[in-house]
Structures are given as structure tokens and as C-alpha cells.
Design an enzyme around this catalytic site. Structure first.
Site, mmCIF file in Angstrom:
data_model
loop_
_atom_site.group_PDB
_atom_site.id
_atom_site.type_symbol
_atom_site.label_atom_id
_atom_site.label_comp_id
_atom_site.label_asym_id
_atom_site.label_seq_id
_atom_site.Cartn_x
_atom_site.Cartn_y
_atom_site.Cartn_z
ATOM 1 N N GLU A 1 -0.777 4.411 -17.004
ATOM 2 C CA GLU A 1 -2.170 4.610 -17.406
ATOM 3 C C GLU A 1 -2.305 5.562 -18.574
ATOM 4 O O GLU A 1 -3.160 5.369 -19.451
ATOM 5 C CB GLU A 1 -3.009 5.092 -16.220
ATOM 6 C CG GLU A 1 -3.178 4.066 -15.102
ATOM 7 C CD GLU A 1 -1.972 3.945 -14.190
ATOM 8 O OE1 GLU A 1 -1.054 4.789 -14.315
ATOM 9 O OE2 GLU A 1 -1.928 3.014 -13.364
ATOM 10 N N HIS B 1 -8.426 4.075 -3.534
ATOM 11 C CA HIS B 1 -9.065 2.896 -4.123
ATOM 12 C C HIS B 1 -10.583 3.005 -4.130
ATOM 13 O O HIS B 1 -11.257 2.018 -4.416
ATOM 14 C CB HIS B 1 -8.667 1.630 -3.358
ATOM 15 C CG HIS B 1 -7.231 1.235 -3.530
ATOM 16 N ND1 HIS B 1 -6.200 1.896 -2.911
ATOM 17 C CD2 HIS B 1 -6.654 0.253 -4.269
ATOM 18 C CE1 HIS B 1 -5.050 1.315 -3.239
ATOM 19 N NE2 HIS B 1 -5.291 0.333 -4.070
HETATM 20 C C1 LIG Z 1 -0.919 5.043 -10.585
HETATM 21 C C2 LIG Z 1 -1.183 3.675 -10.094
HETATM 22 N N1 LIG Z 1 -1.591 2.726 -10.943
HETATM 23 C C3 LIG Z 1 -1.909 1.489 -10.508
HETATM 24 C C4 LIG Z 1 -1.807 1.166 -9.189
HETATM 25 C C5 LIG Z 1 -2.211 -0.227 -8.692
HETATM 26 N N2 LIG Z 1 -1.050 -0.990 -8.229
HETATM 27 C C6 LIG Z 1 -0.709 -1.039 -6.930
HETATM 28 S S1 LIG Z 1 0.728 -1.840 -6.686
HETATM 29 C C7 LIG Z 1 0.908 -2.152 -8.337
HETATM 30 C C8 LIG Z 1 2.138 -2.855 -8.809
HETATM 31 C C9 LIG Z 1 3.373 -2.077 -8.476
HETATM 32 O O1 LIG Z 1 4.528 -2.792 -8.836
HETATM 33 P P1 LIG Z 1 5.969 -2.285 -8.450
HETATM 34 O O2 LIG Z 1 6.111 -0.848 -8.774
HETATM 35 O O3 LIG Z 1 6.944 -3.204 -9.063
HETATM 36 O O4 LIG Z 1 6.037 -2.377 -6.858
HETATM 37 P P2 LIG Z 1 5.904 -3.662 -5.933
HETATM 38 O O5 LIG Z 1 4.448 -3.828 -5.610
HETATM 39 O O6 LIG Z 1 6.486 -4.822 -6.660
HETATM 40 O O7 LIG Z 1 6.660 -3.327 -4.699
HETATM 41 C C10 LIG Z 1 -0.176 -1.650 -9.052
HETATM 42 C C11 LIG Z 1 -0.356 -1.785 -10.490
HETATM 43 C C12 LIG Z 1 -1.350 2.170 -8.328
HETATM 44 N N3 LIG Z 1 -1.195 1.956 -7.018
HETATM 45 N N4 LIG Z 1 -1.049 3.401 -8.796
#
Ligand SMILES: Cc1ncc(C[n+]2csc(CCOP(=O)(O)OP(=O)(O)O)c2C)c(N)n1
Ligand SMILES: Cc1ncc(C[n+]2csc(CCOP(=O)(O)OP(=O)(O)O)c2C)c(N)n1
Ligand SMILES: [Mg+2]
Ligand SMILES: [Mg+2]
Lengths: 371, 340, 340, 371
Positions: free
Chosen positions: B70, B139
Site C-alpha cells: 500500500e 475490515h
Molecule cells: C496490509 C494488507 N493489505 C491488503 C490486505 C487484503 N488481502 C487479504 S489476503 C490478500 C492476498 C494475500 O496474498 P498472499 O500473501 O499470497 O497470501 P494467500 O492469501 O495466497 O495465502 C490481500 C490483498 C490485507 N489483508 N492486508
């Protein structure tokens, strides 16, 4: 899909992203030309420009430090000892390129053509950024560490989107590499293949904190590969080498080759700023070792040895630098009337009702004060 | 770069999410400097589908997914805006905008001022915010005060689909950086919308006229406030409802004019009350309408706790009943001694 | 782990910086779980010398320099506190705490609540804040509202050396996370200090009695408020001055008791006024003391602009004159019609 | 000082920090043992434990997804397909070690012994973290991406300071590696030599965003060297290999060798959560390729081939998993009365006056509502 294929690609892609074991050097500490098959010595004209830039830069720098003693500057972070990095890098920029400097890079900014008085506005305290960033394509000097690395990536990427041949050089300190923003910038630049050069002046310290407490990496240039961009390491007190590295990185970016990370190994001769006391955290012995590697002396000896420079030229340049410094001192001695109306002007494009009210209050106070 | 003239359009029934989508689509079509980027805003169309179809229509060069960072998103948007583009970026949820806080406060908000107006940053940061959708922790934050307290930022929040369209269009055209807060629990509310840009950024809107008390709200709780006004009407109290729409700057004129007429005011928001936006509204009313007030300005706000889990969020969110109770406490009974 | 009993100490003249240093020293000596870390706090002793000599005395294992990463500092402090330690970390300047904002809001503030009290985070984040020292941009922010609006954090700010000692000791011992804001322009003010811990965290202090108007301030402007009270006295007005000391929680009891006596109130702070801390104070007074108020609660605050450059900061900071002018506007003249 | 010495050190130090070209694998996709001189196959008992853990984990996971359809869970992020990574890693922890999981790692947490109902509290919506983190040394599931990497470093370092033999395993997604916090954590861990294992489950996607838009690096494991810690890459669908890698990293950290970064190459078979529609951004074909690499089938075949498992044992384990799932379903079907008083209890150690007032208001509202 299956991992072995991916792995082989990885192995191949990794080639060329790691720095060389020895920092790139073209003129060694004893002012001898180093043989390096990969790198070409800049031509005579360039070398003379680098020398001139460093001489003017150092004189500007010492003048600025002097101005703090006279109370004309609130504070000044000196770049003494880092002139080869400052000048070697900035002179590699083409007119349409951009520079994103930090608080330490006033020398680079003046070399880019920005009026030194405008450069010192921030530290004089009459306004924040004293110059128009668009005039010489120099972003405001950045204090919140590492944040400007992202701006640089964005500006560079926008240039690409607009079809402009603009490369962005962003300067960072060794300490700033520990901030998350630096890593985010390296990563995004590599993913976007943005035309950016990350130029880290590793001057050994972040205020009082030595590099060993900042990172356990074999070098800061090793950070490149983990984000998918090449990392180079250069002798930061060798203006020729710095210039060659940055020039090539700019060419590469300009040709669509993407970002480069350069670690320039140098040393901060003065304290962090005039307000700092470096004896609290480092040995004078260490400083002296680095004084022996002075970037200006080194290039001067090299040029003298090759008769590209003689004593009269040296004196002429020193005189030019003195004149510039005297002018600067004089101009900085003039008081600038700070106009409180400025406070409200550029908070928003149009002042809000609340700001208009607050301006009226200040106006009334000023009138009452004057009466 | 060409700016296409606005086409007149007729009313369509749209959800707020669809109205925002339409606003982005029209802005992208009208001004080629506009870009849309963030996490999952490309092929997926955003987790709330607000950017649905935009990447298909305008291509990945103008609507794209970024790496997951972000601070990186806002930081690169700043650089792009310095180079003449107009980024509209999305933070996926309120609490996930916090990593960008330094970029927002130290750069986005200050750049114009720092550079004496040389550098302007016409960036919109879209943030789905607030609760009421059964979301888990992180959230559902109402983070408006962090931005509203930071000089140099505009903070805008629509309460319905029509405003969502027009305020987002105006925000994108604003030369100032805008934090655009989208009340996610209203994303699916439908309404007849005439997609028109309007020219009232910074102004509050009287959503319902009334004579006895002024209810001031914004974002998600505007609908709650209108319901409360309806219910109060049944009990014989005439309630005016003001939707602030712009939190920074604050339209004190519209608010104070109303309170001077009604003599009573209640501010409603979801964010925690302490140092919440309602404090500023209450303080300004109390100062500017001092001699008109029949009762203290009261606030109905979220509790001073971290946003609660889904099963308990109803206790946190301002409800119709809590608003009505609060209106009842506005010292209507002349004979009753003051409580304080 | 052993907690050494408090030793009685006699008065010494100390600057605020020295008092803070003493507090850290005593805390480190008394409780081996206490750690001090941050940027340049080790060998250098901090850019304001608040940690001077601590690394020498307690060793690098307990007082140490970290890599340059504020999110990293707060984030690792959270992990250490989860494992039973009591980190006292320093953010070098106010604006340089912003990179840690997500760690502060989403974790530090919420951990106890999220885990039903299982995990507590007794961490102190020391932040030199505010202006008045001729500092350049990003070195003078008054960021208290960002923290005070976040439930779960205590926000504490001393106004003098004695309080600096006792409030820091109490903050370190608090089971809650504390954002400890040090008004940097008071660092070098000297005072007789009896280093004693005290037991009044969360309470405001009446710094000066008065009957006509209550001045409410905290941090740097407390001294200005006291000067203004002195000057007002000369003009025949008796001014009570309250130093809040704890911004979260807010000691409304002490403040409202005073205002109910005086009938008039002015809140003073350096931070921008809009959605500033003064809004909350004014709103609470206006609500709780409604029938006692002879005039609206007024605020003397920083302007709604980014912190100005050194040569202009005097216009931004609440001055004695501006406080006096504001007191004058408190509708003293019964015959004068209300201005609003 | 002079750069050549530094360089040589750098070259030397860099040794051993880069990942192998091919991900570490002990049992390949066809369930054959791979010969790898560097790594030893876990013993029979371990392999059976891993198999059991994966079977129970998958059944738990599918039960949780089913609960979302019945409205008993607000949302559930499935780890289907990632069982080898989840179980291989978590079973390497010793009782005194800590686990820092994300929202996706419920399978790992239950395998660590936390009551599944307590694990699902967050997603059920009755409270945030449903378990006592100290009971099984499992931190709350972390949603703000990458933030917990720093907590892990801090906790690990505190353990070292206190002289405890505790290693911390922190789980991260591929997307989370782009956040600044991940880089800050890698850097600080390496500088402090903290006993942490960074375990990145590279499942190909961050919600809809594929790895190629997340990084341009040859691999995520390459990130290690730039921060001075070793990076390993492992076949994340091979429980034996994951277990071996994580075990060795834990041993290394426990012995004072410092942190390790492990990239576990796997795949998220389901959508991001039940609320996501993965068909919008990826091909079913891709999913099918990965289904063919299923971690449970693979280990089952390996164990069957070696007669370490037979059909009756398989059935017994499946039955055990079904029973656990049925119990879970039943317990999750019970309504939990959410008590509003809880809201105010743990905001501060002691409720403030303001919170007491607010609680009184809610109590009055509840009474009025009940009346
Ligand atoms: C700081 C932050 N930004 C955005 C989000 C929203 N978000 C939740 S899961 C996700 C994707 C995460 O991907 P990854 O790290 O590859 O983990 P996975 O879900 O594939 O296990 C996002 C963008 C968040 N939880 N925290
Ligand atoms: C985000 C942030 N944190 C802290 C500071 C305070 N600070 C100013 S300079 C400095 C040291 C920077 O060191 P380095 O990056 O090596 O640059 P150098 O000063 O050596 O050129 C620090 C900690 C800052 N400016 N920004
Ligand atoms: Mg440095
Ligand atoms: Mg992923």
C-alpha cells in the site's frame, strides 16, 4: 508448472543480477587507472567536468557549513567526502531525466543547475522546497527516509506510459535501505521494468549507526537479485567509476532494460549535520583512513599525471569556486522577509473558508504587532 | 490530451458500487491521464467489483494490479501525479490503508504546500470503509479522522449511489488529493441515478427538512439518520437531516444555518466517538450557534473500542433507536432541570 | 525477575531531557524486563540525548540501536512484549513515527482486546513531538490525535521535567501500551525534580487556580498558558490553568469541575485545530457543562496547514497574545449582543 | 577498509545464501524418492505423522468450507492443496517453539493442537482471536499482511535475550512478501541473528494477482541473500521435503545460526475464500495440473509403495478425520451467545470512565430490548 522448469528459469534469470566481488573501480586510491574489461574510462572532457563539479561542490558544501555557524542556516548535512558519488552520478543525467535527492544531496542538486540559494531555502528556514521541481527536473529534497524511492518509480513509470525517454535517478543512504519503502520500490520497479536508477550512497553511517548494525548482507547491492534487478557495487570515491556505472544504468533504463541498483561505497567525513557530534560514535582514525582516499585529490592526481590538468587550471577552478561561495554567502546574508500570507496559499488549490478566516486572524495580529 | 465533453445521460437504477464503477469508467473515457490501480482491481474487478470490467475496456496500461504494497501504491501514485497523470488508487479495506500513512501524511497532503504550488497531486485514494457487513477485524475501521485532521487532504464520503457517482467524478477532477471513503455497507443499495458530475464538492446537503432538531451524518449512517427522522416524525418531532459529504473541508455554513433554525443538534457517525469527527462538528456548532442552542449538541457514535466482531457489531453501530433516545435527551421539557 | 524497591530521592535540578533520562535509567535498574531501543539511542544517546549513557550503564543487550525502520521497531517491540519484555522504543521525530502507523493501530492498540486479554503489550513509544525549535519540515508535527482517536492506546504528554519523570515511570509500568509524547521545545527547561513515580496516570492537574476562566492545555503550550494566565491576572482576570497530561483517557472530571466553577473555557494546543484534540475537549465541555457556560468554549490551536518553516512557525504556535485575545472574546460584556 | 578486502569478505559471505536452482524435493510428483545428498528423508514415524496431519487437515478444511455454506462461518480461506506446506512446517516445531500463522493457516494451527472451534472463532464472528496464544504458543492469526513477520522476530529475539531455546516459525504468503514489513523483518532478523524461520507459502496468487505481477525475482528465496540470510526453495507439495527443510532451519536457529527464509512452492486449489470467484482470473486447466500434484495422494502412494501404510490404515485415518469433522460441525452448530459486556473488558487493563459509561448505555439498551 512443475518446479524443475521454474527452477531452471530461476537459475538462468539470476545470472547477471549479482554484484561483482570487487567494487567497480576505474581510478584506484593511488590515482592509477585500473584495468577493467567491462568498463570504459569516461573521456577527458567528462573527467574534467567531474573534477570541476567536485571542486565547486566541495566549496559550496563548506560554505554551507560555514553559514550554519553564522546562524544563516538552521542546519546543514554535509556531503564532504562523497563528492565523487554526488557529482559522478548527477552528471550522468540527461536534461530530460529526473533527480530525486535527499537532504544530503545539495551538492548534486546545485550541480544539476538549481540556484544554490533556492537549494538552501529548506535549511535556511524560509520555506520548505525553495525551487520549482520542474525547472531542472529535481524533486524536493526528501527527508522522510526512503519515501522518495517510490515517487521515483512512479514518475519513471509515468514517463514510460507517456512514451517519454526519461530516466529517474533516486538517491538513498545506506540507512534508508532498511526502510520498507526502499524494498517496495525495488520490487515494484522490477515488476514494472521502470526506468529508475537506485543510487545508494553507502557512507558507512546512518547518523551514529554503522553499517554493521544496519544490515548483515554481503553487500547492499546484493539486495537487487531478490527483487529481480541487477545490483552493482562501485567505489564511491572514484568519480570516473561512479559516472560510468550510473551512465550505463541510465542507458540501460532508457533502452527499456529496466531498473538498476547501485551501491556506491563512500564515507561521510563530517558529522551527520553540524548539530551532530561524531566523536561520540566513531574513531578519528577511521576518518583519517578515508581522508587518504579523498575523491578530489584522487582525480586531480590522475588528471595531473596525464597533463589533462595543470596548476593554473586548478587555481582557476579554485578561484571560480571561491567566487561562487562568496556570492552565495552574500546572498544568504540578505534577510528574506517571510510573508505569513504564504502559509495559506498552497494548502489547497483554493483556500478553504476556514483558511481564509485564519489568514484574517494572522493579518490582524500582524497589523496589531506593527501598530 | 483531449478531454471529451460530458454526455448527457438519463436516469438508470444503479447500486452504489455500480455508480462508482460508472464514474471510474466515465473518468477513464473522458481524460486519458486518469489511471486506476491497486490490489486486485484489474482482472478481478476489485473485491467489491467496483472496478469490474475496467481493465477489459481500457486495457492493462490504464487499469492494473500492483504488487501487494500500500505504501508502494500511494508512493508510486505520487510520482505519477508529479509527471502529469491522475491516479485513482484503491486501498482494499480501511485498515489496509495504514501502511500508506506516511506517504499520505508526509507527502500527499503536503506536496503542494511544500513546493509553493509548483507540484500538485491530483490523486484519489478510494477506501471502502466502515462496518455493518459482518466483516472480521481490520475490515471495518472508520478511519476518517486520521485523514480529516491532516491539512492538505480533501476527505469525501458519499451516502448514496447518486452522490457516489458525482462526488467521485468531482474528486477525480479536483486538483487536490482526495481521500474518498466508500461506506461499504451501502455498496449494494440501489437508486435511480442520473450520472452527472455536479459542481458541489465541499458542500453538505440537506437530505430532509425539519424544524425541531438537526441530525448531522455522513457515509453509512446517513440512511440510519433518515430512518430515525422518519420515526421521530411519527412521534411528532420534525427532524432535519444533513449529509456532510465532504468531511474536509467542512461545510459549517450549511450545518450552522440549520442549527440556528432548529436550536438542537445531534451528530451521528460510526467511528469511535473519542476525538471522532463528531467532536469537531459539535465544537463548531457549540461555538458558532452558542446562543441558539436549546440543548447541548449530542453525539451518537461508535463505542471507544476496536471494531467489534460481526456478532456484536450491532451494539457498536449507531442505530435508529439510539438516535431516537439521544434526540429524547435534548432537554425538550422546559420544566426539567438541566442534567449536568 | 526482581523488582527493586523504589529508593527515596531528594530534589535535583533537571531539564526535561535529563528527567526523562533519569526515568529510563531508574526503570532499567528496577526492572530487568525493560529494554530501550530505537534509532541512535545507543552509543549516541539519541538525537536529543534522552538516552545518554544508558547503553554504557546497562549494556548493548538492553539499550541498543536498531536498523532504520520504524515499523520494524514497533513490530519487533510487539513480539518482545508478547514474550514478557517491556520495550521502551523511540521514534526519532513525530513524522517519522508514521511508517509504524499500521503496527500501532492494527496491533499495538488492539492486541489485548483481540485476544480477550490473554496478550498484553506493555510498550512505551516515546515520540519527541511538536514545534517551536526551528525545525524543518517533518520534524515538528503534533500527531496526538492520530493516537488519541485509536482505542486501546494510552496517550500521555508531560509539560515539565517533574511530570516527565513521573509520567514516564508510570507509563513504563502501565500494562497498557502508551504513546508518550515529549514536547521537544521543553526538553531544555530546568526544574527542581524529586524523582518519584507517583500514581496519577490518567489524571489532569490544575496547574494554577482561578475563578473567571479555565485554560486547558497540554505539552508544550502549558507554559504558554501559564504565562497568559499571569498576564491576564494583570488585567484583572483570574485564570485557572489545567494541564491534561493524559490525552487518552481524558480526565473530563477535573476539566468539567473547573469549568462549572468558572463558566468559561479555552482549549490550547499546537496541533492543527480541525479535528484536533481541542475539538473533543470543547465538545465534552459543551455537553457536560451546558448550563454553566457563559460563553462558547473557544480554541487556540495551530493553523489548519502543514507545519510551517522555522521563520514562520511563530504564526502557527499558540502565543500568549492569541490566548489573551481569545479570552477577551469570551463575551464578558453582558450588554454586548452575541456575535453569532 | 579499502574496498577489495570488503569485497572479498562479501564474496565469501555470499556463499550458501542463494537457493539451489531446483527446489528441494524428497518425494517427487510421481511419488518416487528423489536422491538428494544434502537432505535426508524423514523417518517412517514422521512420514506417517505427516500423512495423518494432512488427512485431518484437509478434512477440517473442507468442513470449514461447508460451514460457510451453512452460514456458520462468515468466510473461510481454504488451504486445500497446501497441506504439505502447512503440516510439513508445523510438525517441525518443538513444544517450546512458536507459530505465527496467517488467516490461511487454520490447518497448521489445528495441527499444533489448538481446538478447531477456537481456531474458527474469528471466522465465525463471535470474537477476534478465539484461543489463548500462550497455551500452544500460537500467535493470533494475522490478517494485516506481513505485519506478524516483525512480531515473530521480536518474540524470537526476546527468547534469545532470556536464554530460552525457542524458535519462531512465521508463515507468509507470496503476496505478503511485497509489503515493506516483510523486508524489514528479514533485515532485522539477519542483523540480530534472531532464531526465526520465515516460511513463505508461494501458492501462486495473492487473491487474483499472479506471482508474475508480484515479483520479477528469479525466486522469492533469492530475497534472502540481500538481507544476509540463507534462502531455500522447496517443493511445497512434498511434505517430506518441507518437513526436512523447516526442521533443519529450526535446528540451525536453535543452535545460534540465525534466521532462514524458505519459499515453499505450492498452489491454492480453491478460490481465495469462499466469497471469491477464481474463474475470473485463472484457468481451470492450471488448477488441474496442480491437482495432479496433490500432496496427500503423493505421500499416500509413497507410503503404500513401501508398505508403511495399507488400505485399512488409510480407512481408519479417514474415519478419524470424519469423526473430527462431524464433531466440529456439531459444535459449530451450537449458537454462541455473544455477550456485549465483552466489548469493553479488554480495551485497557482497567476500563476507563468513558468505557464504563458506554457499557451502562449498552446494558440499558439490552434491557430495553429484552423488555
Ligand atoms: C496490509 C494488507 N493489505 C491488503 C490486505 C487484503 N488481502 C487479504 S489476503 C490478500 C492476498 C494475500 O496474498 P498472499 O500473501 O499470497 O497470501 P494467500 O492469501 O495466497 O495465502 C490481500 C490483498 C490485507 N489483508 N492486508
Ligand atoms: C522515516 C525517517 N526516520 C528517521 C529519520 C531521521 N533521520 C534523518 S537522517 C537519518 C539517518 C539516515 O542515514 P542514511 O540513510 O545512511 O543517510 P545519510 O544521512 O548517511 O546520508 C535518520 C535516522 C528520517 N529522516 N526519516
Ligand atoms: Mg549513511
Ligand atoms: Mg498467495
Amino acid at each position: 508448472m512443475p518446479s524443475r522448469t521454474a527452477a531452471t528459469q530461476a537459475g538462468t534469470a539470476a545470472q547477471g543480477l549479482l554484484p561483482t566481488d570487487v567494487p567497480i573501480s576505474l581510478i584506484d586510491a593511488d590515482a592509477r587507472a585500473c584495468s577493467d574489461d567491462d568498463w570504459k574510462m569516461p573521456d577527458e572532457l567528462r573527467l574534467l567536468k567531474l573534477y570541476r563539479g567536485m571542486v565547486l561542490g566541495r566549496r559550496f558544501d563548506s560554505q554551507a557549513t560555514a553559514l550554519t555557524k553564522q546562524g544563516r542556516l538552521a542546519v546543514y548535512p554535509s556531503a564532504r567526502g562523497q563528492e565523487a558519488s554526488e557529482i559522478g552520478a548527477v552528471l550522468a543525467l540527461r536534461p530530460h531525466d529526473w533527480l530525486f535527492p535527499t537532504y544530503r544531496d545539495s551538492v548534486a542538486i546545485t550541480a544539476r543547475g538549481v540556484d544554490p540559494v533556492e537549494v538552501l531555502t529548506l535549511l535556511r528556514g524560509s520555506w520548505h522546497c525553495g525551487y520549482d521541481p520542474y525547472e531542472h527536473r529535481v524533486a524536493p529534497q526528501c527527508t522522510p527516509l526512503a519515501t522518495s524511492a517510490l515517487h521515483a518509480v512512479g514518475l519513471a513509470q509515468a514517463a514510460r506510459m507517456k512514451g517519454e525517454d526519461t530516466v529517474v535517478l533516486v538517491m538513498l543512504g545506506d540507512g534508508a535501505t532498511s526502510e520498507g519503502d526502499t524494498s517496495e520500490a525495488l520490487n515494484i520497479a522490477a515488476v514494472w521494468n521502470a526506468p529508475v536508477v537506485f543510487f545508494v550512497q553507502n557512507n558507512g553511517y546512518a547518523i551514529s549507526v554503522p553499517l554493521a548494525k544496519q544490515t548483515a548482507a554481503p553487500s547492499l547491492a546484493h539486495r537487487g537479485i531478490g527483487f529481480g534487478l541487477p545490483g552493482l557495487r562501485v567505489d564511491g570515491n572514484d568519480a570516473a567509476a561512479v559516472h560510468a556505472c550510473v551512465s550505463r544504468a541510465i542507458e540501460r533504463a532508457s533502452a527499456g532494460g529496466g531498473p538498476t541498483l547501485i551501491e556506491s561505497m563512500t564515507y561521510r567525513i563530517e558529522a551527520h549535520t553540524n548539530a551532530d557530534d561524531a566523536t561520540r560514535y566513531r574513531d578519528q582514525h577511521e576518518v583519517e583512513q578515508w581522508l587518504a582516499r579523498d575523491p578530489i585529490t584522487r582525480l586531480r592526481r590522475y588528471l595531473l599525471d596525464r597533463k589533462l590538468l595543470d596548476e593554473s587550471k586548478i587555481d582557476a577552478l579554485d578561484a571560480e569556486a571561491d567566487t561562487a561561495a562568496a556570492q552565495l554567502r552574500e546572498r544568504m546574508n540578505a534577510d528574506v522577509p517571510a510573508d505569513p500570507d504564504e502559509l495559506f496559499k498552497d494548502v489547497y488549490a483554493e483556500p478553504t473558508t476556514a483558511l481564509r478566516r485564519q489568514r484574517a486572524m494572522i493579518d490582524a495580529e500582524c497589523r496589531a504587532g506593527a501598530a | 490530451m483531449t478531454i471529451v465533453a460530458e454526455t448527457t445521460s438519463s436516469a438508470t437504477e444503479l447500486t452504489m458500487a455500480a455508480a462508482l464503477n460508472r464514474a471510474l469508467r466515465d473518468a477513464l473515457a473522458d481524460d486519458e491521464r486518469v489511471l486506476v490501480f491497486g490490489e486486485d482491481v484489474g482482472r478481478l474487478g476489485g473485491v467489491f467489483r467496483v472496478t469490474d470490467g475496467l481493465a477489459d475496456q481500457f486495457g492493462e496500461a490504464r487499469v492494473f494490479d500492483t504488487p501487494l504494497a500500500e505504501s508502494g501504491i500511494v508512493g508510486t501514485a505520487i510520482g505519477m501525479a508529479m509527471n502529469g497523470l491522475r491516479p485513482v488508487v484503491e486501498m482494499q479495506f480501511d485498515a489496509f490503508a495504514y501502511p500508506a500513512f506516511e506517504q499520505v501524511t508526509s507527502h500527499l497532503a503536503k506536496m503542494r504546500n511544500r513546493t509553493h504550488g509548483h507540484v500538485q497531486l491530483p490523486i484519489v485514494i478510494r477506501i471502502p470503509y466502515g462496518g455493518g457487513i459482518g466483516g472480521v477485524e481490520h475490515h471495518c475501521d472508520s478511519s476518517e479522522v486520521y485523514y480529516a485532521h491532516t491539512p492538505g487532504l480533501r476527505v469525501v464520503t458519499p451516502a448514496d449511489a447518486a452522490d457516489a457517482y458525482s462526488l467521485l467524478r468531482q474528486s477525480i477532477e479536483s486538483p487536490d488529493p482526495v481521500v474518498f471513503l466508500e461506506p461499504k455497507r451501502r455498496y449494494w443499495n440501489k437508486q435511480q441515478v442520473v450520472p452527472s458530475r455536479g459542481d458541489d464538492l465541499g458542500r453538505a446537503l440537506v437530505r430532509r427538512g425539519g424544524t425541531d432538531v438537526t441530525l448531522i451524518a455522513y457515509g453509512g449512517p446517513v440512511a440510519t439518520a433518515l430512518d430515525a427522522a422518519e420515526a421521530a416524525e411519527q412521534e411528532g418531532r420534525s427532524v432535519e437531516v444533513i449529509d456532510l459529504r465532504s468531511l474536509a473541508p467542512f461545510d459549517d455554513e450549511t450545518v450552522c444555518a440549520s442549527v440556528r433554525r432548529t436550536g438542537r443538534a445531534v451528530v451521528v457517525h460510526e467511528a469511535s466517538g473519542f476525538c471522532g469527527y463528531g467532536a469537531e462538528v459539535a465544537a463548531q456548532i457549540s461555538e458558532q450557534c452558542f446562543h441558539y442552542l436549546e440543548a447541548p449538541v449530542l453525539r451518537v457514535t461508535g463505542l471507544d473500542i476496536p471494531y467489534p466482531p460481526p456478532q456484536l457489531e450491532n451494539h457498536h453501530l449507531p442505530s435508529v433507536d439510539r438516535i431516537l433516545d439521544t434526540i429524547d435527551r435534548l432537554q425538550w421539557d422546559e420544566s426539567r432541570p438541566a442534567e449536568d
